[in-house]
Motif scaffolding. Sequence first.
Motif, PDB file in Angstrom:
ATOM      1  N   THR A 154       0.822  -1.213   0.000  1.00 21.42           N
ATOM      2  CA  THR A 154       0.000   0.000   0.000  1.00 21.42           C
ATOM      3  C   THR A 154       0.855   1.261   0.000  1.00 21.42           C
ATOM      4  O   THR A 154       0.355   2.336  -0.327  1.00 21.42           O
ATOM      5  CB  THR A 154      -0.920   0.048   1.236  1.00 21.42           C
ATOM      6  OG1 THR A 154      -0.127   0.202   2.426  1.00 21.42           O
ATOM      7  CG2 THR A 154      -1.778  -1.199   1.343  1.00 21.42           C
ATOM      8  N   ALA A 155       2.109   1.148   0.439  1.00 20.31           N
ATOM      9  CA  ALA A 155       2.996   2.302   0.622  1.00 20.31           C
ATOM     10  C   ALA A 155       2.429   3.284   1.647  1.00 20.31           C
ATOM     11  O   ALA A 155       2.840   4.438   1.706  1.00 20.31           O
ATOM     12  CB  ALA A 155       3.255   3.013  -0.709  1.00 20.31           C
ATOM     13  N   ASN A 156       1.467   2.824   2.436  1.00 19.73           N
ATOM     14  CA  ASN A 156       0.873   3.628   3.511  1.00 19.73           C
ATOM     15  C   ASN A 156       1.598   3.261   4.801  1.00 19.73           C
ATOM     16  O   ASN A 156       1.427   2.162   5.326  1.00 19.73           O
ATOM     17  CB  ASN A 156      -0.627   3.321   3.605  1.00 19.73           C
ATOM     18  CG  ASN A 156      -1.348   4.179   4.636  1.00 19.73           C
ATOM     19  OD1 ASN A 156      -0.861   4.388   5.743  1.00 19.73           O
ATOM     20  ND2 ASN A 156      -2.537   4.651   4.280  1.00 19.73           N
ATOM     21  N   LYS A 157       2.434   4.173   5.305  1.00 21.95           N
ATOM     22  CA  LYS A 157       3.297   3.826   6.438  1.00 21.95           C
ATOM     23  C   LYS A 157       2.508   3.461   7.694  1.00 21.95           C
ATOM     24  O   LYS A 157       2.980   2.649   8.505  1.00 21.95           O
ATOM     25  CB  LYS A 157       4.263   4.962   6.748  1.00 21.95           C
ATOM     26  CG  LYS A 157       3.620   6.267   7.164  1.00 21.95           C
ATOM     27  CD  LYS A 157       4.700   7.330   7.392  1.00 21.95           C
ATOM     28  CE  LYS A 157       4.094   8.668   7.774  1.00 21.95           C
ATOM     29  NZ  LYS A 157       5.140   9.709   7.970  1.00 21.95           N
ATOM     30  N   PHE A 158       1.316   3.997   7.835  1.00 23.28           N
ATOM     31  CA  PHE A 158       0.517   3.675   9.017  1.00 23.28           C
ATOM     32  C   PHE A 158      -0.057   2.262   8.919  1.00 23.28           C
ATOM     33  O   PHE A 158      -0.108   1.541   9.915  1.00 23.28           O
ATOM     34  CB  PHE A 158      -0.594   4.712   9.200  1.00 23.28           C
ATOM     35  CG  PHE A 158      -0.067   6.094   9.427  1.00 23.28           C
ATOM     36  CD1 PHE A 158       0.430   6.464  10.672  1.00 23.28           C
ATOM     37  CD2 PHE A 158      -0.017   7.014   8.398  1.00 23.28           C
ATOM     38  CE1 PHE A 158       0.948   7.730  10.888  1.00 23.28           C
ATOM     39  CE2 PHE A 158       0.494   8.288   8.593  1.00 23.28           C
ATOM     40  CZ  PHE A 158       0.988   8.647   9.845  1.00 23.28           C
ATOM     41  N   ALA A 159      -0.468   1.864   7.724  1.00 21.55           N
ATOM     42  CA  ALA A 159      -0.927   0.490   7.511  1.00 21.55           C
ATOM     43  C   ALA A 159       0.230  -0.488   7.701  1.00 21.55           C
ATOM     44  O   ALA A 159       0.056  -1.564   8.290  1.00 21.55           O
ATOM     45  CB  ALA A 159      -1.523   0.345   6.113  1.00 21.55           C
ATOM     46  N   ILE A 160       1.412  -0.120   7.232  1.00 18.58           N
ATOM     47  CA  ILE A 160       2.588  -0.991   7.340  1.00 18.58           C
ATOM     48  C   ILE A 160       2.995  -1.187   8.797  1.00 18.58           C
ATOM     49  O   ILE A 160       3.181  -2.319   9.259  1.00 18.58           O
ATOM     50  CB  ILE A 160       3.767  -0.408   6.537  1.00 18.58           C
ATOM     51  CG1 ILE A 160       3.452  -0.443   5.038  1.00 18.58           C
ATOM     52  CG2 ILE A 160       5.051  -1.189   6.826  1.00 18.58           C
ATOM     53  CD1 ILE A 160       4.428   0.345   4.192  1.00 18.58           C
ATOM     54  N   ILE A 161       3.120  -0.077   9.539  1.00 15.86           N
ATOM     55  CA  ILE A 161       3.512  -0.177  10.953  1.00 15.86           C
ATOM     56  C   ILE A 161       2.442  -0.920  11.745  1.00 15.86           C
ATOM     57  O   ILE A 161       2.741  -1.733  12.624  1.00 15.86           O
ATOM     58  CB  ILE A 161       3.758   1.224  11.555  1.00 15.86           C
ATOM     59  CG1 ILE A 161       4.922   1.906  10.829  1.00 15.86           C
ATOM     60  CG2 ILE A 161       4.073   1.122  13.051  1.00 15.86           C
ATOM     61  CD1 ILE A 161       5.108   3.358  11.197  1.00 15.86           C
ATOM     62  N   GLY A 162       1.167  -0.654  11.417  1.00 13.15           N
ATOM     63  CA  GLY A 162       0.076  -1.360  12.077  1.00 13.15           C
ATOM     64  C   GLY A 162       0.154  -2.856  11.853  1.00 13.15           C
ATOM     65  O   GLY A 162      -0.042  -3.653  12.774  1.00 13.15           O
ATOM     66  N   ALA A 163       0.452  -3.258  10.612  1.00  9.59           N
ATOM     67  CA  ALA A 163       0.561  -4.685  10.289  1.00  9.59           C
ATOM     68  C   ALA A 163       1.714  -5.328  11.056  1.00  9.59           C
ATOM     69  O   ALA A 163       1.593  -6.446  11.572  1.00  9.59           O
ATOM     70  CB  ALA A 163       0.760  -4.866   8.781  1.00  9.59           C
ATOM     71  N   ILE A 164       2.839  -4.617  11.152  1.00  2.95           N
ATOM     72  CA  ILE A 164       3.986  -5.145  11.897  1.00  2.95           C
ATOM     73  C   ILE A 164       3.630  -5.321  13.372  1.00  2.95           C
ATOM     74  O   ILE A 164       3.953  -6.344  13.988  1.00  2.95           O
ATOM     75  CB  ILE A 164       5.198  -4.211  11.734  1.00  2.95           C
ATOM     76  CG1 ILE A 164       5.704  -4.245  10.281  1.00  2.95           C
ATOM     77  CG2 ILE A 164       6.324  -4.613  12.695  1.00  2.95           C
ATOM     78  CD1 ILE A 164       6.740  -3.191   9.972  1.00  2.95           C
ATOM     79  N   LEU A 165       2.954  -4.330  13.934  1.00  2.26           N
ATOM     80  CA  LEU A 165       2.550  -4.418  15.342  1.00  2.26           C
ATOM     81  C   LEU A 165       1.581  -5.570  15.562  1.00  2.26           C
ATOM     82  O   LEU A 165       1.651  -6.278  16.583  1.00  2.26           O
ATOM     83  CB  LEU A 165       1.908  -3.103  15.792  1.00  2.26           C
ATOM     84  CG  LEU A 165       2.851  -1.915  15.992  1.00  2.26           C
ATOM     85  CD1 LEU A 165       2.053  -0.652  16.318  1.00  2.26           C
ATOM     86  CD2 LEU A 165       3.850  -2.203  17.110  1.00  2.26           C
ATOM     87  N   PHE A 166       0.668  -5.779  14.621  1.00  2.00           N
ATOM     88  CA  PHE A 166      -0.298  -6.877  14.725  1.00  2.00           C
ATOM     89  C   PHE A 166       0.437  -8.215  14.700  1.00  2.00           C
ATOM     90  O   PHE A 166       0.106  -9.151  15.445  1.00  2.00           O
ATOM     91  CB  PHE A 166      -1.303  -6.795  13.586  1.00  2.00           C
ATOM     92  CG  PHE A 166      -2.649  -7.404  13.907  1.00  2.00           C
ATOM     93  CD1 PHE A 166      -2.858  -8.177  15.045  1.00  2.00           C
ATOM     94  CD2 PHE A 166      -3.734  -7.198  13.062  1.00  2.00           C
ATOM     95  CE1 PHE A 166      -4.105  -8.723  15.337  1.00  2.00           C
ATOM     96  CE2 PHE A 166      -4.980  -7.737  13.344  1.00  2.00           C
ATOM     97  CZ  PHE A 166      -5.165  -8.510  14.475  1.00  2.00           C
ATOM     98  N   MET A 167       1.437  -8.318  13.848  1.00  2.00           N
ATOM     99  CA  MET A 167       2.228  -9.543  13.778  1.00  2.00           C
ATOM    100  C   MET A 167       3.001  -9.778  15.071  1.00  2.00           C
ATOM    101  O   MET A 167       3.111 -10.913  15.544  1.00  2.00           O
ATOM    102  CB  MET A 167       3.186  -9.469  12.588  1.00  2.00           C
ATOM    103  CG  MET A 167       2.497  -9.523  11.234  1.00  2.00           C
ATOM    104  SD  MET A 167       3.592  -9.172   9.834  1.00  2.00           S
ATOM    105  CE  MET A 167       4.677 -10.591   9.936  1.00  2.00           C
ATOM    106  N   ILE A 168       3.519  -8.699  15.648  1.00  2.00           N
ATOM    107  CA  ILE A 168       4.228  -8.817  16.931  1.00  2.00           C
ATOM    108  C   ILE A 168       3.274  -9.305  18.014  1.00  2.00           C
ATOM    109  O   ILE A 168       3.600 -10.207  18.797  1.00  2.00           O
ATOM    110  CB  ILE A 168       4.844  -7.464  17.335  1.00  2.00           C
ATOM    111  CG1 ILE A 168       6.006  -7.107  16.406  1.00  2.00           C
ATOM    112  CG2 ILE A 168       5.316  -7.497  18.794  1.00  2.00           C
ATOM    113  CD1 ILE A 168       6.541  -5.710  16.599  1.00  2.00           C
TER     114      ILE A 168
END
Length: 217
Positions: A154-168
């Motif tokens: 998506t190149a949307n940094k908030f979606a990317i960081i959110g996804a990483i946090l969800f994975m954590i």
Amino acid sequence: MWNKIISIFIAVMAIIYIFFIPDDPVITKITFKLIPMLLIILYALMQSAGESKKYKILIMTGLFICMLADGLIYWFIVGLITFLIGHIWYIVAFRHIKTSTIPKWAAILLICYGIGMAFWIAGTLWTKGDFVLAAAVILYIIVILSMGWNAFQTANKFAIIGAILFMISDSVLAINRFIIDVPFSDVLIMISYYGAQFLFAYSIHAHYSATRKNLLK
């Protein structure tokens, strides 16, 4: 103005739940656990969407499904399946605003993470004879990897960081339940989880702003 007020309420209610609500009675625990998610859904509702109304609807639906999973996780398998559906919904949302390919470094890291978690968690369960659960864990890993993969596209940094946090959050939960006791696991799981959901909600506005900026150019 109202966005800031709701953001503060989300943070306050999340802190109250994580640090001050006892495990019993369970109904009280569940109630306070859901309040931050309700506020996050309200926050998402208030975000400007512009031409990306479908993305907003998809994200809000994912938030609602995850909120249901928060309560159902006390019946672990049911909650796990519900979270799986939530991840799939986020995948659909991210694919709707896909703008680029995933960077090679991110692809390598996600693949390495998936292989490592599969061998560690699913492998451990397999050696114990929990074959069905091991297979379920592998499926879950594939889905959350796909969620992260699509978030990067998506190149949307908030979606990317959110996804990483969800994975954590999911990773700490799985390690704590199936492998070893993780110190302060509840705190780590819920802070990363609420952070992920809030960033997904904010990604609606971020995508709208980026789209509007491009149109103005």
